[in-house]
Design a protein around this motif. Structure first.
Motif, PDB file in Angstrom:
ATOM      1  N   GLU A 146       0.867  -1.170   0.000  1.00 22.10           N
ATOM      2  CA  GLU A 146       0.000   0.000   0.000  1.00 22.10           C
ATOM      3  C   GLU A 146       0.907   1.224   0.000  1.00 22.10           C
ATOM      4  N   ASP A 147       0.543   2.220  -0.777  1.00 14.76           N
ATOM      5  CA  ASP A 147       1.353   3.432  -0.867  1.00 14.76           C
ATOM      6  C   ASP A 147       1.181   4.256   0.405  1.00 14.76           C
ATOM      7  N   ASP A 148       2.289   4.452   1.117  1.00 10.32           N
ATOM      8  CA  ASP A 148       2.218   5.095   2.425  1.00 10.32           C
ATOM      9  C   ASP A 148       1.813   6.558   2.330  1.00 10.32           C
ATOM     10  N   THR A 164     -14.230   9.976  11.178  1.00 12.56           N
ATOM     11  CA  THR A 164     -13.529   8.833  11.762  1.00 12.56           C
ATOM     12  C   THR A 164     -14.367   7.553  11.731  1.00 12.56           C
ATOM     13  N   GLY A 165     -15.338   7.470  10.825  1.00  7.25           N
ATOM     14  CA  GLY A 165     -16.176   6.277  10.733  1.00  7.25           C
ATOM     15  C   GLY A 165     -15.575   5.217   9.834  1.00  7.25           C
ATOM     16  N   TRP A 166     -16.273   4.088   9.725  1.00  7.50           N
ATOM     17  CA  TRP A 166     -15.763   2.986   8.918  1.00  7.50           C
ATOM     18  C   TRP A 166     -15.635   3.362   7.456  1.00  7.50           C
ATOM     19  N   ARG A 167     -16.587   4.085   6.900  1.00  7.48           N
ATOM     20  CA  ARG A 167     -16.496   4.477   5.487  1.00  7.48           C
ATOM     21  C   ARG A 167     -15.344   5.453   5.265  1.00  7.48           C
ATOM     22  N   ASP A 168     -15.061   6.262   6.261  1.00  8.31           N
ATOM     23  CA  ASP A 168     -13.912   7.174   6.160  1.00  8.31           C
ATOM     24  C   ASP A 168     -12.610   6.378   6.128  1.00  8.31           C
ATOM     25  N   TYR A 169     -12.527   5.349   6.966  1.00  9.98           N
ATOM     26  CA  TYR A 169     -11.342   4.482   6.945  1.00  9.98           C
ATOM     27  C   TYR A 169     -11.194   3.812   5.576  1.00  9.98           C
ATOM     28  N   LEU A 170     -12.281   3.295   5.037  1.00  8.91           N
ATOM     29  CA  LEU A 170     -12.222   2.652   3.730  1.00  8.91           C
ATOM     30  C   LEU A 170     -11.723   3.620   2.658  1.00  8.91           C
ATOM     31  N   ARG A 171     -12.225   4.849   2.689  1.00 13.09           N
ATOM     32  CA  ARG A 171     -11.811   5.825   1.668  1.00 13.09           C
ATOM     33  C   ARG A 171     -10.343   6.215   1.804  1.00 13.09           C
ATOM     34  N   PRO A 174      -7.669   3.413  -0.616  1.00 15.31           N
ATOM     35  CA  PRO A 174      -8.328   3.015  -1.861  1.00 15.31           C
ATOM     36  C   PRO A 174      -7.531   1.951  -2.615  1.00 15.31           C
ATOM     37  N   VAL A 175      -8.183   1.354  -3.595  1.00 15.76           N
ATOM     38  CA  VAL A 175      -7.505   0.381  -4.452  1.00 15.76           C
ATOM     39  C   VAL A 175      -6.283   1.008  -5.108  1.00 15.76           C
ATOM     40  N   ALA A 176      -6.359   2.298  -5.434  1.00 19.60           N
ATOM     41  CA  ALA A 176      -5.218   2.968  -6.076  1.00 19.60           C
ATOM     42  C   ALA A 176      -3.964   2.902  -5.216  1.00 19.60           C
ATOM     43  N   ALA A 177      -4.117   2.926  -3.887  1.00 20.18           N
ATOM     44  CA  ALA A 177      -2.940   2.815  -3.004  1.00 20.18           C
ATOM     45  C   ALA A 177      -2.305   1.438  -3.142  1.00 20.18           C
ATOM     46  N   GLU A 178      -3.129   0.421  -3.311  1.00 23.14           N
ATOM     47  CA  GLU A 178      -2.609  -0.934  -3.483  1.00 23.14           C
ATOM     48  C   GLU A 178      -1.927  -1.091  -4.842  1.00 23.14           C
ATOM     49  N   THR A 179      -2.586  -0.665  -5.895  1.00 25.15           N
ATOM     50  CA  THR A 179      -2.016  -0.879  -7.232  1.00 25.15           C
ATOM     51  C   THR A 179      -0.751  -0.061  -7.440  1.00 25.15           C
ATOM     52  N   CYS A 245      -9.222  -4.488   8.551  1.00 26.59           N
ATOM     53  CA  CYS A 245      -7.935  -4.999   8.110  1.00 26.59           C
ATOM     54  C   CYS A 245      -7.331  -3.991   7.138  1.00 26.59           C
ATOM     55  N   ALA A 246      -6.080  -4.222   6.767  1.00 25.33           N
ATOM     56  CA  ALA A 246      -5.400  -3.373   5.793  1.00 25.33           C
ATOM     57  C   ALA A 246      -4.591  -4.274   4.856  1.00 25.33           C
ATOM     58  N   PRO A 247      -4.803  -4.145   3.534  1.00 22.80           N
ATOM     59  CA  PRO A 247      -5.813  -3.336   2.871  1.00 22.80           C
ATOM     60  C   PRO A 247      -7.214  -3.692   3.382  1.00 22.80           C
TER      61      PRO A 247
END
Length: 412
Positions: A146-148, A164-171, A174-179, A245-247
């Motif tokens: 994941e891109d730091d 600070t909610g779950w959807r905020d954590y998900l955003r 993003p997938v872009a950080a992984e790719t 989890c992360a990702p």
């Protein structure tokens, strides 16, 4: 003249599960898990080998001494056989050869913050330097990709806005950080000649990058995890901290893309990424502050039998390859991974048709904070046999220790 006779009538004889991605956190953080409980949970899930990651233990596995300390602690309490990863951080580039000599299967690096102060992320310069050493030693480098800069920047923006909610954590992840990170890792590994293993790939786009590199002839493998194959971001809203989890968990489209990749043979291994924590670290209103890690080591095979074989028609031979043969081959574990004359007698006996619902009391890991509690499975583990010795039968672990250290055989 047999030592034991086992009646397997009506049961599936499956090769023992090799979980190449667990965090049992011993020595130093046995309050989080420990091999006593973690290895028993793995055995109850049909597991016969655990390959443990270098961080979350204290000290982390960064040199020959820490490796020896971890090996001794594990030999004293594990009921399953085991191998160990070494770490790759800016602090121990000059100790990688020690880890190889001690018997590490490879080196694990984080491309983003690990959450543990004594296991810092590897910047590109460190990662490339470590990969050059790993290539010379003939060992793979595993990366948390994941891109730091992206994840930290998005998390800071959310915090500044009071989101600070779950959807905020998900955003914030993003997938872009992984790719982006996978792309960099592939380039660095290609430049260094290093074998690369990308752990817990969570997205179809991430797997596509790895598949394209493999098609070009690059020595790279992809691991995904059961939680990315059975849970989505909607489940994080429903379950909460036990599913962080992360990702992070992804939309259902990514879940289906991962199953399509499994069916097409584009995933090489499946590991639980079992990463538990005490209950007090899994509570709180701030989704960013809650410890991220899913405790699922006991459920990998039942989940894949239920969602893969029964629901999607995934062949049992494909699951055996993903969970046993492929990790044994990738990490060069002698005697493991297949049911063949001359190899270790590592089996799990499965009642393939039995439906059952997981209760918290069924779990054997230390804190029993599983996102799968209350879930109905089809396929139950009846017995786990390691090197011909029954270690788990009908709901109970029947040995106190006895796990053997596995040193990978030398590269060709």
């Amino acid at each position: 003249s047999a030592r034991d006779e086992v009646d397997a009538s009506g049961l599936l004889v499956f090769p023992g599960v090799i979980d190449a991605h667990v965090h049992f956190n011993e020595p130093g953080r046995t309050g989080w898990e420990g091999w006593t409980t973690g290895s028993r949970a793995l055995a109850a899930g049909g597991g016969t080998v655990a390959v443990e990651m270098p961080l979350n233990a204290s000290p982390p596995t960064l040199d020959g001494h820490s490796f020896a300390v971890k090996r001794a602690a594990t030999e004293a309490s594990s009921v399953v056989d085991f191998a160990l990863w070494g770490g790759l951080t800016p602090r121990n580039l000059n100790r990688l050869e020690e880890l190889a000599d001690a018997g590490a299967v490879g080196f694990k690096a984080f491309m983003s913050g690990s959450g543990i102060d004594d296991f810092p992320a590897a910047d590109d310069e460190t990662l490339h330097a470590g990969m050059i050493v790993a290539a010379r030693l003939g060992l793979p480098v595993a990366v948390h990709a994941e891109d730091d800069a992206m994840t930290q920047g998005l998390a800071a923006e959310a915090a500044a806005a009071g989101r600070t909610g779950w959807r905020d954590y998900l955003r914030s992840r993003p997938v872009a950080a992984e790719t982006e990170a996978i792309g960099r890792a592939l380039a660095l590994a290609a430049a260094s000649g290093c074998a690369l293993h990308v752990v817990h790939v969570s997205s179809g786009a991430g797997l596509a990058l790895i598949s394209e590199a493999r098609a070009r002839g690059q020595d790279v493998s992809a691991e995904t995890c059961p939680h990315y194959l059975v849970l989505t971001e909607d489940d994080l809203d429903r379950i909460g901290a036990a599913a962080k989890c992360a990702p992070p968990l992804r939309p259902s489209a990514d879940l289906e893309a991962l199953w399509a990749a499994v069916g097409a043979g584009r995933v090489q291994t499946i590991g639980s990424d079992h990463s538990p924590a005490p209950a007090d670290l899994k509570r709180g209103a701030d989704a960013f502050a809650v410890w991220g890690g899913i405790a699922g080591v006991q459920s990998t095979l039942p989940l894949l039998l239920t969602e893969g074989h029964h629901r999607r028609g995934t062949p049992l031979s494909s699951l055996a390859a993903l969970l046993s043969a492929s990790p044994a081959t990738r990490f060069r574990l002698p005697g493991k991974g297949r049911i063949e004359r001359g190899l270790d007698a590592d089996f799990t006996l499965v009642d393939l048709g039995r439906e059952w619902t997981l209760g918290r009391g069924d779990l054997l890991d230390r804190h029993r904070l599983s996102p799968y509690v209350g879930r109905t499975f089809r396929g139950s583990i009846r017995r786990t046999i390691i090197r011909g010795r029954t270690v788990f039968v009908d709901g109970a672990v029947v040995v106190s220790a006895g796990g053997h250290f596995i040193r990978p055989f030398p590269p060709n």
